[in-house]
Motif scaffolding. Structure first.
Motif, PDB file in Angstrom:
ATOM      1  N   ARG A   1      -8.948  -7.538   0.573  1.00 13.91           N
ATOM      2  CA  ARG A   1      -7.715  -7.447  -0.226  1.00 13.91           C
ATOM      3  C   ARG A   1      -7.881  -6.450  -1.367  1.00 13.91           C
ATOM      4  O   ARG A   1      -6.998  -5.625  -1.607  1.00 13.91           O
ATOM      5  CB  ARG A   1      -7.351  -8.821  -0.820  1.00 13.91           C
TER       6      ARG A   1
ATOM      7  N   VAL B   1      -5.475  -3.258  -1.708  1.00 11.94           N
ATOM      8  CA  VAL B   1      -4.587  -3.162  -2.876  1.00 11.94           C
ATOM      9  C   VAL B   1      -4.906  -1.893  -3.668  1.00 11.94           C
ATOM     10  O   VAL B   1      -4.001  -1.200  -4.142  1.00 11.94           O
ATOM     11  CB  VAL B   1      -4.694  -4.434  -3.745  1.00 11.94           C
TER      12      VAL B   1
ATOM     13  N   GLN C   1      -1.491 -11.886   0.738  1.00 13.80           N
ATOM     14  CA  GLN C   1      -1.974 -11.836  -0.640  1.00 13.80           C
ATOM     15  C   GLN C   1      -2.858 -13.029  -1.004  1.00 13.80           C
ATOM     16  O   GLN C   1      -3.443 -13.057  -2.071  1.00 13.80           O
ATOM     17  CB  GLN C   1      -0.781 -11.763  -1.606  1.00 13.80           C
TER      18      GLN C   1
END
Length: 194
Positions: free
Chosen positions: A18, A22, A146
């Motif tokens: 992640r 991101v 997320q």
């Protein structure tokens, strides 16, 4: 004991992936995000599943997520019913009809949510197409979100055979995404055409 370590290892792998994804998205310019949003809309509107759909469950993109604004506008302009999520305190998703950008309100986590009448948790099961956010999807359809589990719960309510698609950028379709037993796969991904 091995199971706990396996769960912890998977969680650590997801967190690292992640962070990487991101960070990469954060490097995208607003111009690139805007162009990609228009390309994604054209691409999705051209798919047989979306062309046949009467109801589409979608979401309002934020920040550098693959943009959904042009798609939402085009879907409603073509007469389709669009439902959008409302995040509940327990991170489950309730749904409401999208009545245009003027009927969206700021919500927790920087989200924009529909202000119309709530349709309940199971409204997602009425959609012919379910479009989800995500950071990556692997070749088996496992999706990395997320981390709140919102969409895993929502996808658990979607009938088998429903077209479920995650919107991504190029480079976010991976060979393998770390997954846990509660994770739900999608049936397709959409990226902006080159």
């Amino acid at each position: 004991m091995g199971t706990v370590r396996g769960v912890e290892a998977t969680a650590a792998q997801k967190l690292a992936l992640r962070d990487q994804l991101v960070t990469a998205r954060g490097r995208r310019s607003l111009l690139e995000v805007s162009r990609s949003a228009r390309s994604l809309a054209e691409h999705l509107l051209d798919t047989p599943e979306v062309r046949r759909a009467a109801t589409v469950a979608a979401y309002v993109s934020i920040g550098t997520e693959p943009g959904t604004g042009p798609l939402l506008d085009a879907l409603t302009a073509s007469g389709r019913r669009v439902i959008l999520p409302v995040v509940l305190p327990d991170l489950d998703l309730e749904w409401a009809v999208y009545d245009g950008p003027g009927a969206l309100a700021r919500a927790r986590r920087g989200l924009l949510e529909p202000t119309g009448e709530r349709l309940g948790l199971d409204a997602v099961a009425t959609a012919d197409v379910v479009l989800t956010p995500g950071l990556a999807v692997d070749r088996t359809g496992m999706r990395l979100g997320q981390g709140g589990g919102c969409y895993d719960r929502a996808l658990g309510r979607v009938p088998v055979g429903t077209f479920t698609c995650t919107l991504l950028y190029d480079g976010e379709l991976l060979d393998v995404v770390p997954s846990a037993p509660h994770d739900r796969p999608v049936t397709a991904v959409a990226t902006p055409p080159a």
